[in-house]
Design a protein around this motif. Structure first.
Motif, short mmCIF file in Angstrom:
data_model
loop_
_atom_site.label_atom_id
_atom_site.label_comp_id
_atom_site.label_asym_id
_atom_site.label_seq_id
_atom_site.Cartn_x
_atom_site.Cartn_y
_atom_site.Cartn_z
N PRO A 1 0.84 -1.21 0.00
CA PRO A 1 0.00 0.00 0.00
C PRO A 1 0.87 1.26 0.00
N ALA A 2 0.38 2.31 -0.61
CA ALA A 2 1.14 3.57 -0.73
C ALA A 2 1.61 4.07 0.63
N ALA A 3 0.80 3.94 1.65
CA ALA A 3 1.16 4.45 2.98
C ALA A 3 2.35 3.70 3.59
N ARG A 4 2.62 2.49 3.11
CA ARG A 4 3.74 1.69 3.64
C ARG A 4 4.96 1.68 2.74
N ARG A 5 4.85 2.31 1.58
CA ARG A 5 5.92 2.24 0.60
C ARG A 5 7.23 2.85 1.12
N ALA A 6 7.17 3.98 1.79
CA ALA A 6 8.39 4.64 2.27
C ALA A 6 9.14 3.72 3.24
N ALA A 7 8.43 3.12 4.17
CA ALA A 7 9.09 2.23 5.14
C ALA A 7 9.70 1.02 4.44
N ARG A 8 8.98 0.47 3.49
CA ARG A 8 9.51 -0.68 2.74
C ARG A 8 10.76 -0.28 1.95
N ASN A 9 10.70 0.90 1.32
CA ASN A 9 11.84 1.36 0.53
C ASN A 9 13.06 1.63 1.41
N ARG A 10 12.83 2.15 2.60
CA ARG A 10 13.95 2.40 3.54
C ARG A 10 14.68 1.09 3.85
N LEU A 11 13.94 0.04 4.12
CA LEU A 11 14.57 -1.26 4.40
C LEU A 11 15.33 -1.77 3.18
N GLY A 12 14.72 -1.63 2.00
CA GLY A 12 15.38 -2.06 0.77
C GLY A 12 16.64 -1.27 0.49
#
Length: 153
Positions: free
Chosen positions: A129-140
């Motif tokens: 979901p768009a709201a979780r994309r930043a957190a996921r990208n940070r981990l990546g």
């Protein structure tokens, strides 16, 4: 409810000069060696198509290189179905022992009705979901930078 993040940055020092780090990043085919999502890249001049995977989701990312400043910065925009999605980039800062590499991501889907289409497509293709994309990208990004450091030296 948390505030949505529209951009993310992560940094890591790599014990190589900026020109060497830039050369590795500018060979976009190598992104599959570092990114936890990229499984392949087909370059075509200043454009390329990336094939990405997360668990059972697969998707293509059509990209255009927008900044190619050797030794300083490399960045590309992801444009899917003609819709701006994100800018991914790397800023390189010389340090005493090498280069501080700052990977950044900027969400470009901020305006108008096209934003909702891009966010729906993002959810369907990536499962995030768009709201979780930043957190996921940070981990990546953390994984990408560690792998870049491990393979670039």
């Amino acid at each position: 409810m948390s505030v949505r993040e529209w951009s993310v940055e992560e940094s890591l020092e790599i014990p190589l000069p900026p020109q060497a780090v830039y050369a590795a990043l500018a060979d976009i085919r190598r992104m599959k060696d570092w990114s936890p999502e990229v499984i392949g890249v087909w370059p075509r001049g200043d454009r390329f198509v990336g094939v990405n995977r997360k668990a059972c989701w697969f998707w293509f990312a059509t990209c255009r290189i927008v900044i190619a400043d050797p030794g300083r910065e490399f960045a590309f925009d992801n444009i899917t179905f003609g819709l701006p999605v994100a800018r991914w980039g790397y800023r390189l800062t010389p340090t005493e022992h090498g280069t501080l590499v700052t990977e950044y991501w900027i969400d470009l889907r901020r305006r108008g009705w096209r934003r909702w289409i891009a966010e729906l497509l993002g959810l369907v293709f990536t499962g995030t979901p768009a709201a979780r994309r930043a957190a996921r990208n940070r981990l990546g990004m953390r994984v990408t930078l560690r792998r870049l450091r491990a393979t670039a030296v």
